[in-house]
Design a protein around this motif. Structure first.
Motif, short mmCIF file in Angstrom:
data_model
loop_
_atom_site.label_atom_id
_atom_site.label_comp_id
_atom_site.label_asym_id
_atom_site.label_seq_id
_atom_site.Cartn_x
_atom_site.Cartn_y
_atom_site.Cartn_z
N VAL A 156 5.68 -0.57 13.24
CA VAL A 156 4.40 -0.99 12.66
C VAL A 156 4.61 -1.58 11.27
O VAL A 156 4.05 -2.63 10.92
CB VAL A 156 3.42 0.20 12.59
CG1 VAL A 156 2.16 -0.18 11.81
CG2 VAL A 156 3.04 0.65 13.99
N ALA A 157 5.45 -0.92 10.47
CA ALA A 157 5.70 -1.40 9.10
C ALA A 157 6.30 -2.80 9.10
O ALA A 157 5.84 -3.69 8.38
CB ALA A 157 6.62 -0.42 8.37
N VAL A 158 7.35 -3.02 9.92
CA VAL A 158 8.01 -4.32 9.88
C VAL A 158 7.15 -5.41 10.53
O VAL A 158 7.18 -6.56 10.10
CB VAL A 158 9.41 -4.26 10.55
CG1 VAL A 158 10.30 -3.27 9.83
CG2 VAL A 158 9.32 -3.94 12.03
N SER A 186 0.83 -1.20 0.00
CA SER A 186 0.00 0.00 0.00
C SER A 186 0.86 1.25 0.00
O SER A 186 0.37 2.35 -0.11
CB SER A 186 -0.91 0.00 1.23
OG SER A 186 -0.11 0.00 2.40
N GLY A 187 2.14 1.09 0.17
CA GLY A 187 3.04 2.23 0.20
C GLY A 187 3.42 2.64 1.60
O GLY A 187 4.32 3.45 1.79
N PHE A 188 2.73 2.06 2.62
CA PHE A 188 3.02 2.48 3.98
C PHE A 188 4.45 2.15 4.39
O PHE A 188 5.15 2.98 4.99
CB PHE A 188 2.04 1.82 4.95
CG PHE A 188 2.24 2.22 6.37
CD1 PHE A 188 1.92 3.49 6.80
CD2 PHE A 188 2.78 1.33 7.29
CE1 PHE A 188 2.12 3.86 8.12
CE2 PHE A 188 2.99 1.70 8.61
CZ PHE A 188 2.65 2.97 9.03
N SER A 189 4.90 0.95 4.06
CA SER A 189 6.25 0.55 4.42
C SER A 189 7.29 1.46 3.78
O SER A 189 8.24 1.91 4.44
CB SER A 189 6.49 -0.91 4.02
OG SER A 189 7.81 -1.30 4.32
N LEU A 190 7.11 1.74 2.49
CA LEU A 190 8.06 2.60 1.79
C LEU A 190 8.03 4.02 2.35
O LEU A 190 9.07 4.66 2.52
CB LEU A 190 7.75 2.60 0.30
CG LEU A 190 8.80 3.23 -0.62
CD1 LEU A 190 10.15 2.55 -0.45
CD2 LEU A 190 8.35 3.14 -2.07
N LEU A 191 6.83 4.52 2.66
CA LEU A 191 6.73 5.86 3.23
C LEU A 191 7.41 5.94 4.59
O LEU A 191 8.02 6.96 4.93
CB LEU A 191 5.25 6.26 3.35
CG LEU A 191 4.54 6.59 2.04
CD1 LEU A 191 3.06 6.87 2.29
CD2 LEU A 191 5.19 7.79 1.35
N VAL A 215 9.35 8.00 14.46
CA VAL A 215 9.93 7.22 13.36
C VAL A 215 10.16 5.78 13.80
O VAL A 215 9.96 4.84 13.01
CB VAL A 215 11.23 7.87 12.84
CG1 VAL A 215 12.39 7.63 13.78
CG2 VAL A 215 11.58 7.32 11.46
N ARG A 216 10.54 5.58 15.07
CA ARG A 216 10.67 4.22 15.57
C ARG A 216 9.33 3.49 15.53
O ARG A 216 9.24 2.32 15.12
CB ARG A 216 11.20 4.23 17.01
CG ARG A 216 12.70 4.43 17.14
CD ARG A 216 13.15 4.18 18.57
NE ARG A 216 14.59 4.15 18.66
CZ ARG A 216 15.33 5.11 19.20
NH1 ARG A 216 14.74 6.19 19.69
NH2 ARG A 216 16.65 4.99 19.24
N LEU A 217 8.28 4.18 15.96
CA LEU A 217 6.95 3.56 15.98
C LEU A 217 6.48 3.24 14.57
O LEU A 217 5.91 2.17 14.31
CB LEU A 217 5.96 4.50 16.67
CG LEU A 217 4.59 3.94 17.02
CD1 LEU A 217 4.73 2.72 17.93
CD2 LEU A 217 3.72 5.00 17.67
#
Length: 500
Positions: free
Chosen positions: A378-380, A219-224, A372-374
């Protein structure tokens, strides 16, 4: 009535006729035969292919079914497949190779990865298959299939481990940032406990789902999140002084001793330790340098995702997909270089093997870093179930391909894989070891060895003395040298560090 006429009229042939045709297979509803590059395979190999691909008749003659994903979205998907936790280890690699050496290695690995994609796409066109494991079976039988499946499994277990390492390292810092106080051994600040809890409460339920659309998570969330991470790394470079506060006093004392010694002997002042500590190195070679190439290869592995993305590409052809790869790799190259450079220029020789964890040295509580850590957590965390799916599918197809789906077996394999990965994360000392071992073995197989080996075996229209085949042979040889050399040096480093 001929078989062609029967196919056009959607008439089912009698069983004898269908069974005698060695170049055709029948779909699940026993409808008209489908001409396929998989014709003549035994039922087990057909079962190895995902069921949804057979049901949708993806592999008609020359797999000419049209994809519907645009060029831009395909490049975005491939960028997501490339981008991973490896970006957190690149500053460590630069600190232990030097800026110039790192840039040369980064360019080399990126170009080698693009060349291997070129070989992979050309082989897929020749065979008419967009399944990595089937290319292995077609080339070398069960050995090739096992090599492809095993490499993908090892690579994905390494990726899962690296993601859970981030949970282990970063979640305690996020919780401590919100609750405050001293870390006196509370269970909710213990990374080993937290990684098990997250695995059981969040990752396991998502991993137990029976099906999950391939690349549906993009969805792009990980890349963002990673773009946000890069922006923060660049921004924090201007805020964190050099040397770090914890090292400043020692360096100042050393500097004073140097000045006093020089004055007593009436000698010219030597180089200040402070200036040396904050001076970027162009070339570095030490015991940790051996991890640089494996970390870089780990960071660029996306090859199991290339063929599925190629299958869904609109107006598909090999040149168009190669351009998708070129765009994606260039974007990731820029991101990797900037993240490594600014992370290194922030901490120099003090950078740790996981960059985010290094900020704890100077910024115990910082709202931007907490965010940014959070975001990265969430992404990983949400990516782990996606990475686990292909591993479980490989295990199912390698050992249980002839059996119907069973929830108990499905759950047992999922628990076993997740449990094994948790044990790795808890007992393996650092994320560097995961990056190093997987990068030197599975990543080297997927980037160098398997694509070139498949190309040499399956692309029969080019003679062995042709320039293309010679290039593939040299690439294969380079991959073997890189894998053996990297693994040997890493094992020597482990043995050396294990000595009392």
């Amino acid at each position: 009535m001929t078989k062609t006429e029967m196919s056009r009229l959607n008439v089912t042939p009698d069983d004898d006729t269908a069974s005698n045709n060695s170049n055709e297979y029948t779909d699940f509803n026993r409808k008209a035969p489908i001409n396929s590059p998989y014709g003549g395979m035994d039922p087990e190999i057909q079962n190895f292919l995902p069921d949804h691909m057979l049901a949708k008749k993806k592999y008609e003659t020359d797999y000419q079914s049209e994809g519907n994903t645009s060029f831009g979205m395909s490049a975005f998907n491939l960028s997501n497949a490339i981008m991973g936790s490896g970006i957190l280890g690149l500053s460590f690699a630069m600190a232990n190779t030097g800026i110039i050496t790192f840039v040369v290695l980064l360019i080399a690995v990126a170009l080698f990865s693009l060349y291997s994609i070129h070989l992979l796409l050309k082989t897929a066109n020749e065979v008419g298959s967009v399944q990595y494991e089937h290319l292995g079976y077609k080339a070398y039988g069960w050995i090739g299939k096992l090599a492809a499946s095993g490499s993908i499994t090892m690579q994905n277990i390494g990726a899962m481990s690296s993601y859970l390492y981030i949970v282990k390292y970063e979640l305690p810092l996020v919780i401590h940032g919100f609750v405050g106080g001293e870390n006196s051994g509370q269970w909710y600040l213990n990374g080993d406990y937290l990684v098990v809890i997250v695995s059981l409460v969040i990752i396991l339920p998502l991993s137990l789902l029976k099906t999950l659309g391939y690349l549906g998570y993009t969805s792009g969330f990980s890349l963002l999140c990673m773009v946000f991470f890069l922006i923060v790394v660049i921004y924090k470079k201007s805020q964190i002084p050099c040397p770090l506060e914890e090292d400043a006093l020692n360096l100042t004392l050393n500097n004073t001793l140097v000045e006093l010694t020089a004055a007593s002997y009436h000698a010219p002042n030597e180089t200040s330790p402070i200036s040396e500590a904050c001076k970027p190195k162009m070339f570095v070679f030490n015991s940790q340098t051996v991890y640089a190439v494996p970390i870089l290869t780990f960071s660029f592995v996306c090859h199991p995702s290339v063929l599925p993305i190629y299958e869904e590409l609109k107006d598909r052809n090999r040149k168009r997909m190669q351009n998708v790869a070129n765009v994606s790799f260039f974007a990731m190259f820029v991101m990797y270089l900037l993240a490594a450079l600014f992370g290194y220029l922030t901490f120099y020789g003090k950078v740790e093997d996981e960059l985010l964890h290094t900020y704890k040295k100077v910024l115990d509580f910082d709202l931007i870093l907490i965010i940014v850590r959070l975001a990265v957590l969430v992404a990983v965390t949400l990516t782990v179930p996606i990475v686990l799916f292909p591993i479980r599918n490989s295990v199912q197809q390698m050992f249980f391909a002839k059996y119907d789906f069973n929830w108990y077996r499905h759950a047992f394999i999922t628990l076993a894989l997740l449990g094994f990965t948790n044990l790795l994360v808890i007992f393996v000392p650092t994320i560097r070891d995961i990056f190093g071992f997987i990068g030197a073995s599975a990543a080297a197989m997927l980037i160098f060895i398997l694509p070139s080996a498949f190309y040499i075996k399956l692309v029969t229209k080019e003679p062995m003395k042709s320039l293309q085949k010679i290039g593939a042979i040299l690439f294969l040889s380079a991959g073997i040298i890189v894998m053996i050399g990297s693994m040997g040096l890493i094992i020597l480093d482990w043995v050396h560090n294990s000595k009392p």
